[in-house]
Structures are given as structure tokens and as C-alpha cells.
Scaffold this active site. Sequence first.
Site, PDB file in Angstrom:
ATOM      1  N   GLY A  21     103.763  46.521  51.925  1.00  0.00           N
ATOM      2  CA  GLY A  21     103.576  45.260  52.633  1.00  0.00           C
ATOM      3  C   GLY A  21     102.350  45.218  53.515  1.00  0.00           C
ATOM      4  CD  GLN A  99     106.253  43.814  55.424  1.00  0.00           C
ATOM      5  OE1 GLN A  99     107.389  43.381  55.482  1.00  0.00           O
ATOM      6  NE2 GLN A  99     105.255  43.089  54.965  1.00  0.00           N
ATOM      7  CD  GLU A 165      97.685  44.282  42.590  1.00  0.00           C
ATOM      8  OE1 GLU A 165      96.786  44.641  43.387  1.00  0.00           O
ATOM      9  OE2 GLU A 165      98.743  43.731  42.958  1.00  0.00           O
ATOM     10  CG  ASN A 211      91.119  37.395  44.223  1.00  0.00           C
ATOM     11  OD1 ASN A 211      91.767  36.390  44.475  1.00  0.00           O
ATOM     12  ND2 ASN A 211      90.746  38.262  45.161  1.00  0.00           N
ATOM     13  CD  GLN A 232     107.063  38.855  46.634  1.00  0.00           C
ATOM     14  OE1 GLN A 232     106.373  38.939  47.650  1.00  0.00           O
ATOM     15  NE2 GLN A 232     108.325  39.205  46.620  1.00  0.00           N
ATOM     16  CB  SER A 234      99.843  41.647  51.187  1.00  0.00           C
ATOM     17  OG  SER A 234     100.590  42.675  50.579  1.00  0.00           O
ATOM     18  CG  HIS A 236     102.470  39.680  55.257  1.00  0.00           C
ATOM     19  ND1 HIS A 236     102.453  40.250  54.005  1.00  0.00           N
ATOM     20  CD2 HIS A 236     102.239  40.693  56.128  1.00  0.00           C
ATOM     21  CE1 HIS A 236     102.243  41.545  54.111  1.00  0.00           C
ATOM     22  NE2 HIS A 236     102.102  41.838  55.395  1.00  0.00           N
ATOM     23  CE1 TYR A 242      96.233  35.713  48.277  1.00  0.00           C
ATOM     24  CE2 TYR A 242      93.913  35.680  48.892  1.00  0.00           C
ATOM     25  CZ  TYR A 242      94.947  35.253  48.071  1.00  0.00           C
ATOM     26  OH  TYR A 242      94.690  34.372  47.055  1.00  0.00           O
ATOM     27  CB  CYS A 367     124.129  45.608  43.477  1.00  0.00           C
ATOM     28  SG  CYS A 367     125.598  46.108  44.384  1.00  0.00           S
TER      29      CYS A 367
END
Length: 511
Positions: A21, A99, A165, A211, A232, A234, A236, A242, A367
Site C-alpha cells: 500500500g 496502512q 501495472e 501507465n 486498484q 495506490s 491514496h 500513484y 474467508c
Amino acid sequence: MIQNNLDPDVAERPEDLIVYGGTGRAARSWPAFDRILATLARLKQDETLLVQSGKPVGVFRTHEWAPRVLIANALIVPRWATWDEFRRLEDAGLTMYGQMTAGSWIYIGTQGILQGTYETFAAVARKHFGGTLAGRLVVSAGLGGMGGAQPMAVTMNEGTSLIVEVDPARAERRVSQGFLDEIAPSLDEALARVERYRREKKARSVGLVANAADVLPEIVRRGVSVDVVTDQTSAHDPLDGYVPAGVEDPAALRSEASMARHCEAIVGLATRGAVAFDYGNNLRGEARTAGYADAFSYPGFVPAYIRPLFSEGRGPFRWVALSGDAADIRRTDRLVLELFPEDRTLARWIELAGERVPFQGLPARVCWLGYGERAEFGERIDDLVAKGEISAPIVIGRDHLDSGSVASPFRETENMRDGSDAIADWPVLNALVNTASGATWVSVHHGGGVGIGNSIHAGMVAVADGTPLGREKLRRVLTTDPGTGVMRHADAGYPEAIEFAKRNGIDLPST
């Protein structure tokens, strides 16, 4: 467990203490890590270690029912709770970013988010595509510690995926671990492959090293037919998470403009008919900060698909075999199927996980179980430990992303029925009651998942050790913990939570 968080098979950058993260750490520094281990080794059964943002700061005599460790990570007075102020304090050696499960020592690798991702895509399939993603194309980005679950979760739901990615090492790691099927050398080749797999209704995942801020707008420009789109990365963390498009040194530049382009492309795909949802990384929030007004035109995954589960105290329950023996987890897999044979979604997950999900670090499983189910399962695990059918104690915990343990207006508490999205009393109450109930360690964090200033959340861990005292603690913690989720949603006025509480005898004085 703190050592397991930093196992090279588990952590993203263990040499830097970074688990996942962006910059989520297990400890503030290597000297602090060493002091934590030394203190844990000498801790008595009636003592509690206090950890302040990854640094051990005190040991006090408490009692045998008290947690052995209490953790607070990155808690900053609200007026100062900004990334800039956090980084100033971090640079001064005064705090760290924990995180969610990085700084609370219960991260188990990509599997930790895998079933939640599987459940989310299963809900998408049920709501929009007749129960399966077969013949459907899912486009997303990010193959890090969280996003790496996406390709396998899609194929488990029989779909085809294209995952972008930016870091080739991460993409290659997911292939070697079995989470991603293949990597295409170019966008043209990637699109040709996924179109063929979709046409053949072949469950297959394709990675593309590029990218997302470049690729998704190009997919829109080309008019590619996309069935589901999410993200998904990063997002944040606009500085250390990012990666902006077209930059050789991303650490030198913030990323909001690229996030705006990325988010705009998702909205563009949604306009053309794709099912779009935010997967809780604050891409929409950062895009809106950059000036993209329509960033929130598509929903977050919790209000769109997960909240009915949260109303029953259901969420990502996980356990770890301290023996290191995979046979202990195989035994718990059989136990889940024995206890809950009527839950076909759960059974399918356990069967698929046993066949396809690699263990990272200590053998573990995750689970989604709800109120009542967690306590029953925990007690039965404890029985097996006491009888020697499981060879060593089992650590039982969960993600902070749970029904009663988080306040996160851009994710878990987005669009609450009563408008209480930003009320952070609930995760603090969750941590307090788990402390009172006998959890082995309890944590309260700031900023996980969506970044500094955007969330408060709590974690708990209990241990099934086969002892009478351990059994009493386990029974109470695994009841109070999901019970706070039912409480939180009932208080917000969700009819299903109110009815569930009445049906299960949960005492809620104001409901």
C-alpha cells in the site's frame, strides 16, 4: 506475525520495512523493529506493550485478559491531519504510515484481499450479468499488494481481465505467484488477446506493463468494448504511491493530474455502458482535487455491492498457522466446509483457494464470515488445537476493512443511510470493546486504504491456543467484533441490520 509481515514472499519492500500500500510499514525503523521483538520476547502474561506508530514506547502491568500489545498508528489531531503535515512528522522520525494490516501485523499477502475481491466481482456478476463474468472483459490497474488479487478474482468468477501495472517487477511477481496468467508486450497485443479470450468465454488474465493514465484514455479513444472497469493503484498517496504518466522520476512530482485523466477515462467507459465502481483507493477523491468535477459519478464498491453483508457483521475473517505447516490450514479448510455446507459461495471459494492460491509466508486462509459464524468457527478451531489435530496455535484476525471497524467516507462508509459517513466513534468503540473482551492485540490507525485525512480504522487479533482462558477470550472477541458491525449499521437505520440484531439477540438500546 510482525516477522511474517516482512517475509520476502509477503512484503512489497521488506528491506525498507514496507509491507504494502505505498509506504505501509510494519515498524518505524529497524532499531524500533529490533526493540519490538526483544520486548515481545520478555513480555509477561500480565503485561501489555504499547506501540506508538511503529515504535515500542512502554510496558505496563495489566492483567491476563488484557491485550499483550496495543498499537496506534499515524493518529494526528484532525486540524493537522494532512499528507504534508504527516510527511513532516514522518521525516522528523515521529510517526509512520501503518496502512491497515501492515502496521497491525496481520497482513498475509495478496490472499488477504483476494476473497473480498472475489466476493465483489461475484456481486457484480450477480447484479449485472446473470451470475457469471464468462464472456465479459474487466479492465483495471494495479498489481501491488492489494491490486494483485484482481486477476485471479476475475478468473475465479469465469471472466477475462486486462490489468495495467506500471512496475514490471510487480507484474512478473504476480505471474510467478500464479495470480496473473500472462503479460502482453504491447497494448495492441493485450487487446487482441483479451478479445479472443472473451469471445471464447475463457477465464484468463492478461497484464500490461504501462501507465493506466495513458492506457485507459487510449482504450476509450479506440472504442474498445469493456464490461467492467475499476482500479486498484495506490491512488491514496499522490506522492509515494500513484505513478504519474510520462515522468522518469515520479518521486519528484505529485500525481493528481494523471489521476484526473485516469478517472475521466473510467467515467468515459461507464458512459459507454461499462459497469464502473471505485475499489476504495481514493482515485475519485484525488481526481476531484485535481479539478475533475465528475469524479464521483460512479459509486464505491461498498455501497454498490457489499453493504448488505456488512449489515450482518460479515467481512474478511482470516487465520494463520503459527506452525508453518500447510496441513493445519488444510484442516481448517475442511472445518469451514463442515460447519457451513449451505453457503455455496463460501464453499466455492474454499475449494478454489485450496487449488489455486499460493501461501505467502506462514500458511493462511481468508474467508468472509458473519456474526455468530466467526465465534462458532473460532471455537471449533480451538477444539482442534486442544486435541492436537492442529499442531500449533492459530492466529485469528481480519482486515481493518470490516463491517464495524472503519470510518472511511470514500470507501466503507460512503453514502451511509443516515449521513454518518465521517463519524469515527465507531472504529474507536470497536477497538475498545475488543480490548475489553480479551483480544491478543488491538490497533487503531489513520489513513489506511484512502490516505491521510480520509479514514480511521481498527484491527484486532486473537489466538486459538487450546487453553480454557484462550477459549473464553476467543468466544467473546469473535462475538463483540462482528457485533459492532451490526450495531453500527443498525444505528444508521439499515432495516436488514435492525432485523438481524433482533433475530440474534444483540442488545442495542437505541434501536
